[in-house]
Design an enzyme around this catalytic site. Sequence first.
Site, PDB file in Angstrom:
ATOM      1  N   ASN A 156      -0.932   1.554   5.827  1.00 42.67           N
ATOM      2  CA  ASN A 156      -0.131   0.536   5.133  1.00 42.67           C
ATOM      3  C   ASN A 156       0.328  -0.442   6.196  1.00 42.67           C
ATOM      4  O   ASN A 156       0.877  -0.022   7.210  1.00 42.67           O
ATOM      5  CB  ASN A 156       1.070   1.241   4.468  1.00 42.67           C
ATOM      6  CG  ASN A 156       2.125   0.268   3.991  1.00 42.67           C
ATOM      7  OD1 ASN A 156       1.824  -0.875   3.698  1.00 42.67           O
ATOM      8  ND2 ASN A 156       3.359   0.733   3.911  1.00 42.67           N
ATOM      9  N   GLY A 157       0.098  -1.745   5.977  1.00 37.06           N
ATOM     10  CA  GLY A 157       0.532  -2.737   6.966  1.00 37.06           C
ATOM     11  C   GLY A 157      -0.618  -3.622   7.399  1.00 37.06           C
ATOM     12  O   GLY A 157      -1.657  -3.683   6.725  1.00 37.06           O
ATOM     13  N   HIS A 210      13.949 -37.205 -10.052  1.00 41.41           N
ATOM     14  CA  HIS A 210      13.459 -37.453  -8.693  1.00 41.41           C
ATOM     15  C   HIS A 210      12.014 -36.986  -8.511  1.00 41.41           C
ATOM     16  O   HIS A 210      11.564 -36.796  -7.389  1.00 41.41           O
ATOM     17  CB  HIS A 210      14.384 -36.783  -7.669  1.00 41.41           C
ATOM     18  CG  HIS A 210      15.789 -37.285  -7.757  1.00 41.41           C
ATOM     19  ND1 HIS A 210      16.137 -38.557  -7.398  1.00 41.41           N
ATOM     20  CD2 HIS A 210      16.916 -36.705  -8.236  1.00 41.41           C
ATOM     21  CE1 HIS A 210      17.441 -38.736  -7.617  1.00 41.41           C
ATOM     22  NE2 HIS A 210      17.928 -37.621  -8.134  1.00 41.41           N
ATOM     23  N   LYS A 221       5.285  -3.868  -5.987  1.00 43.05           N
ATOM     24  CA  LYS A 221       6.745  -3.784  -6.114  1.00 43.05           C
ATOM     25  C   LYS A 221       7.443  -3.942  -4.776  1.00 43.05           C
ATOM     26  O   LYS A 221       8.460  -4.604  -4.665  1.00 43.05           O
ATOM     27  CB  LYS A 221       7.091  -2.428  -6.743  1.00 43.05           C
ATOM     28  CG  LYS A 221       8.577  -2.190  -6.944  1.00 43.05           C
ATOM     29  CD  LYS A 221       9.074  -2.976  -8.127  1.00 43.05           C
ATOM     30  CE  LYS A 221      10.547  -2.789  -8.382  1.00 43.05           C
ATOM     31  NZ  LYS A 221      11.097  -3.938  -9.132  1.00 43.05           N
ATOM     32  N   LYS A 278       9.942 -15.168 -13.199  1.00 44.99           N
ATOM     33  CA  LYS A 278       9.581 -14.059 -14.102  1.00 44.99           C
ATOM     34  C   LYS A 278       8.382 -14.447 -14.955  1.00 44.99           C
ATOM     35  O   LYS A 278       7.479 -13.654 -15.161  1.00 44.99           O
ATOM     36  CB  LYS A 278      10.752 -13.700 -15.040  1.00 44.99           C
ATOM     37  CG  LYS A 278      11.874 -12.934 -14.414  1.00 44.99           C
ATOM     38  CD  LYS A 278      11.626 -11.441 -14.274  1.00 44.99           C
ATOM     39  CE  LYS A 278      11.397 -11.051 -12.854  1.00 44.99           C
ATOM     40  NZ  LYS A 278      12.465 -11.081 -11.930  1.00 44.99           N
ATOM     41  N   CYS A 289       0.848  -1.191   0.000  1.00 46.07           N
ATOM     42  CA  CYS A 289       0.000   0.000   0.000  1.00 46.07           C
ATOM     43  C   CYS A 289       0.887   1.246   0.000  1.00 46.07           C
ATOM     44  O   CYS A 289       2.005   1.209   0.494  1.00 46.07           O
ATOM     45  CB  CYS A 289      -0.935   0.094   1.207  1.00 46.07           C
ATOM     46  SG  CYS A 289      -2.043  -1.295   1.367  1.00 46.07           S
ATOM     47  N   GLU A 313      14.883 -18.136 -11.504  1.00 49.17           N
ATOM     48  CA  GLU A 313      14.522 -16.757 -11.837  1.00 49.17           C
ATOM     49  C   GLU A 313      13.652 -16.722 -13.103  1.00 49.17           C
ATOM     50  O   GLU A 313      12.680 -15.967 -13.184  1.00 49.17           O
ATOM     51  CB  GLU A 313      15.801 -15.928 -12.000  1.00 49.17           C
ATOM     52  CG  GLU A 313      15.627 -14.479 -12.407  1.00 49.17           C
ATOM     53  CD  GLU A 313      14.830 -13.620 -11.420  1.00 49.17           C
ATOM     54  OE1 GLU A 313      14.503 -14.086 -10.321  1.00 49.17           O
ATOM     55  OE2 GLU A 313      14.508 -12.478 -11.799  1.00 49.17           O
ATOM     56  N   TRP A 346      -2.918  -2.502  -1.629  1.00 49.04           N
ATOM     57  CA  TRP A 346      -2.660  -3.893  -1.965  1.00 49.04           C
ATOM     58  C   TRP A 346      -3.414  -4.677  -0.902  1.00 49.04           C
ATOM     59  O   TRP A 346      -3.062  -4.658   0.278  1.00 49.04           O
ATOM     60  CB  TRP A 346      -1.157  -4.191  -1.922  1.00 49.04           C
ATOM     61  CG  TRP A 346      -0.837  -5.591  -2.339  1.00 49.04           C
ATOM     62  CD1 TRP A 346      -0.733  -6.064  -3.609  1.00 49.04           C
ATOM     63  CD2 TRP A 346      -0.576  -6.706  -1.478  1.00 49.04           C
ATOM     64  NE1 TRP A 346      -0.433  -7.397  -3.600  1.00 49.04           N
ATOM     65  CE2 TRP A 346      -0.331  -7.817  -2.301  1.00 49.04           C
ATOM     66  CE3 TRP A 346      -0.538  -6.881  -0.097  1.00 49.04           C
ATOM     67  CZ2 TRP A 346      -0.046  -9.084  -1.798  1.00 49.04           C
ATOM     68  CZ3 TRP A 346      -0.254  -8.134   0.413  1.00 49.04           C
ATOM     69  CH2 TRP A 346      -0.008  -9.221  -0.437  1.00 49.04           C
ATOM     70  N   GLU A 403       5.146 -14.567 -12.806  1.00 54.25           N
ATOM     71  CA  GLU A 403       4.790 -13.236 -12.343  1.00 54.25           C
ATOM     72  C   GLU A 403       4.158 -12.389 -13.448  1.00 54.25           C
ATOM     73  O   GLU A 403       3.176 -11.689 -13.232  1.00 54.25           O
ATOM     74  CB  GLU A 403       6.098 -12.597 -11.859  1.00 54.25           C
ATOM     75  CG  GLU A 403       5.999 -11.249 -11.252  1.00 54.25           C
ATOM     76  CD  GLU A 403       7.365 -10.771 -10.737  1.00 54.25           C
ATOM     77  OE1 GLU A 403       8.407 -11.206 -11.251  1.00 54.25           O
ATOM     78  OE2 GLU A 403       7.373  -9.937  -9.822  1.00 54.25           O
ATOM     79  N   ARG A 455       3.379   0.101  -5.300  1.00 52.12           N
ATOM     80  CA  ARG A 455       3.195  -0.549  -3.996  1.00 52.12           C
ATOM     81  C   ARG A 455       1.855  -1.272  -3.888  1.00 52.12           C
ATOM     82  O   ARG A 455       1.616  -2.023  -2.960  1.00 52.12           O
ATOM     83  CB  ARG A 455       3.266   0.496  -2.879  1.00 52.12           C
ATOM     84  CG  ARG A 455       4.549   1.252  -2.844  1.00 52.12           C
ATOM     85  CD  ARG A 455       4.502   2.286  -1.761  1.00 52.12           C
ATOM     86  NE  ARG A 455       4.567   1.668  -0.454  1.00 52.12           N
ATOM     87  CZ  ARG A 455       5.689   1.411   0.192  1.00 52.12           C
ATOM     88  NH1 ARG A 455       6.837   1.736  -0.337  1.00 52.12           N
ATOM     89  NH2 ARG A 455       5.673   0.845   1.365  1.00 52.12           N
TER      90      ARG A 455
HETATM   91  O1  M6R Z   1      12.738  -5.086  -2.968  1.00 52.36           O
HETATM   92  P1  M6R Z   1      13.234  -6.482  -2.805  1.00 52.36           P
HETATM   93  O2  M6R Z   1      14.394  -6.802  -3.687  1.00 52.36           O
HETATM   94  O3  M6R Z   1      13.542  -6.832  -1.370  1.00 52.36           O
HETATM   95  O4  M6R Z   1      12.019  -7.400  -3.246  1.00 52.36           O
HETATM   96  C1  M6R Z   1      12.071  -8.785  -3.099  1.00 52.36           C
HETATM   97  C2  M6R Z   1      10.999  -9.465  -3.928  1.00 52.36           C
HETATM   98  O5  M6R Z   1       9.742  -9.065  -3.513  1.00 52.36           O
HETATM   99  C3  M6R Z   1      11.151  -9.170  -5.423  1.00 52.36           C
HETATM  100  O6  M6R Z   1      12.411  -9.509  -5.893  1.00 52.36           O
HETATM  101  C4  M6R Z   1      10.088  -9.941  -6.229  1.00 52.36           C
HETATM  102  O7  M6R Z   1      10.321 -11.304  -6.155  1.00 52.36           O
HETATM  103  C5  M6R Z   1      10.101  -9.436  -7.676  1.00 52.36           C
HETATM  104  N1  M6R Z   1       8.823  -8.886  -8.006  1.00 52.36           N
HETATM  105  C6  M6R Z   1      10.420 -10.477  -8.677  1.00 52.36           C
HETATM  106  O8  M6R Z   1      10.477  -9.956  -9.959  1.00 52.36           O
END
Ligand code: M6R
Length: 605
Positions: free
Chosen positions: A98-99, A501, A600, A482, A2, A478, A74, A485, A27
């Site tokens: 926020n929180g 396995h 983010k 990606k 948020c 990764e 959020w 996401e 956010r």
């Molecule tokens: O701001 P941060 O690097 O601590 O964030 C960690 C994760 O939330 C962040 O890397 C998330 O996995 C990304 N959206 C992936 O693309």
Amino acid sequence: MCGIIGIASNKPVSINIINSLKKLEYRGYDSAGLATLNQNEINEKKCSGRVEELEKILFKNPSDGNLGIGHVRWATHGIPNQINAHPHSSEIVSVVHNGIIENSDELKKNLELKGSKFKSQTDTEVITLLITDELKKNNPVKSVFNTLKQLKGSFALGIIFKSYQNIIIGARRGSPLAVGYSKDENYLGSDSYALKSMTNKISYLDDGDLCVLSKDKIDFYNNEEKKINKKVYTLSDDENISDKGDYKNFMSKEIFEQPITAKNCINEYIDSLKKDINIYNFPVKPEDMNKIVLIGCGTAFHSCLIAKYWFEELTNIEVEIDIASEFRYRKLKFNSKNLYIFVSQSGETADTAAALDICKKNNMKTCSIVNAVESTIARNSDWVLPIHAGPEIGVASTKAFLGQMIVLFILSLKLAKIRKDIDLPSYDKHIKNLKVLPIAIEKCLKTENKVQSMAKEFLDAKGSMFLGRGLSYPIALEGALKLKELSYLHAEGYPAGEMKHGPLALIEEGLPVIVIAPKDKYFEKTLSNMQEVIARGGKILFISDHKKELIDENIRFSIKVPSLDKLLSPILLTVPIQLLAYHVAILKNCDIDKPRNLAKSVTVE
Ligand code: M6R
């Protein structure tokens, strides 16, 4: 998560609140809202969806007032609809939050017993009603302090009061909150980025702090309700570069910026004249270091995993990695000769910040590798190594991941040198390779057309699998993250040797399997694992730094990245997997910069 904004001014604030909320949308973008004070009334407007929607509402029906608060959500408690959108207002007070309030159910029951009526399903509304109750007997500052004492959890708050037309109160416990100073105007914001277009003078609230903003002054109190002073920071100009220019979205801009990101980062840390690395003042003497513990979340955790291979390869130090949300609840054995490294783009991730706090409480030496140098994690660490990537706006982390990898590689190299774990010719060779890395990344970007064709293979796929070994295993993780996401397609990342396995059972005719196989010591082994997939009908998309002719005819597509030092291969192999996720998402018409359900900066547990 948020985002919170508050503005106290001598002119109408709603347009600037909207502009700041647009910056805070990274956010959270489930709903948006604002409340202004005008002619002794709280004027609240809110909607589900994006700030754009809120802007349309204001266009038809403007909100006047020289003081106001705004919010992007959020969702945690309650679905993302208009009623659950913030602010949450009573007749006399309006709150953005926020929180998470962990004891909201209990507080709600008590308030209901006293006759309070709740409109929303949120945890936030208890704050509104508690303050409303307190205001019957106390002034705003005392009312907020008394309310804070009843709350469990982590939060940042922005509050306005019908009967106190010139103040906004901000409070922080756990979730970040900044204030900004300007002439005849002061600001409250979840981060400095939201305030940058209005000011470069910023202070940060610490845990337990409360602030009272009016247009011409800001007072701060600590959790003992005593007035305190705050350090004022001047934000650097380069942090203002947050325009997407000619790019369709921030993510593509950030992917294509990576040669520059790499160059800036390398230039910051490599002294070209001395051919040495500018990293000094280790909080733990490198020669005496017992263990390195690397901690992060999501993509940042993947860079920790890659770094484990690098530290192990280049130094003789023991290395451990952990996901912050697991680390913070484990029974840990601390050692004062350990170095704890926290990796985070935002520097605000709640789990990573909590893991750092645990280390600090146990008197451990901490280092953070961050992009946002004014962040909570950076401010709370003993030692900060910035990645110098500039603002990253797209929710999917791309250039920050690249920056994290480069800093971690450089750090492992420097430690190896100080500890004499590496010979000088090898050290010099690695420095030389780093200098040509930006050009090699540039070449990786040229694979885009091929990757675009490869992306079509995913349109009818039920799922997909990314495989790699050694340094390519974290890249497989990764790649899968990606793709999930951005395109909402199921994807798994696996060490190729693990397939037999269990995961091999998932392979069926036509399932896209991305094999990441640079010509390193694992190459032949990965090819054998690939054959096992081919034998079961998997459709192979091959990414390597090796010549195509040597590879199997069953490969549907192959992408070649430049061949550089094997240790640097994960940095280069990252580029095509970013482009792949991006193009699959484009083909599926997904929102690239704001994927569904995500934000983010993850400032809640
Ligand atoms: O701001 P941060 O690097 O601590 O964030 C960690 C994760 O939330 C962040 O890397 C998330 O996995 C990304 N959206 C992936 O693309």
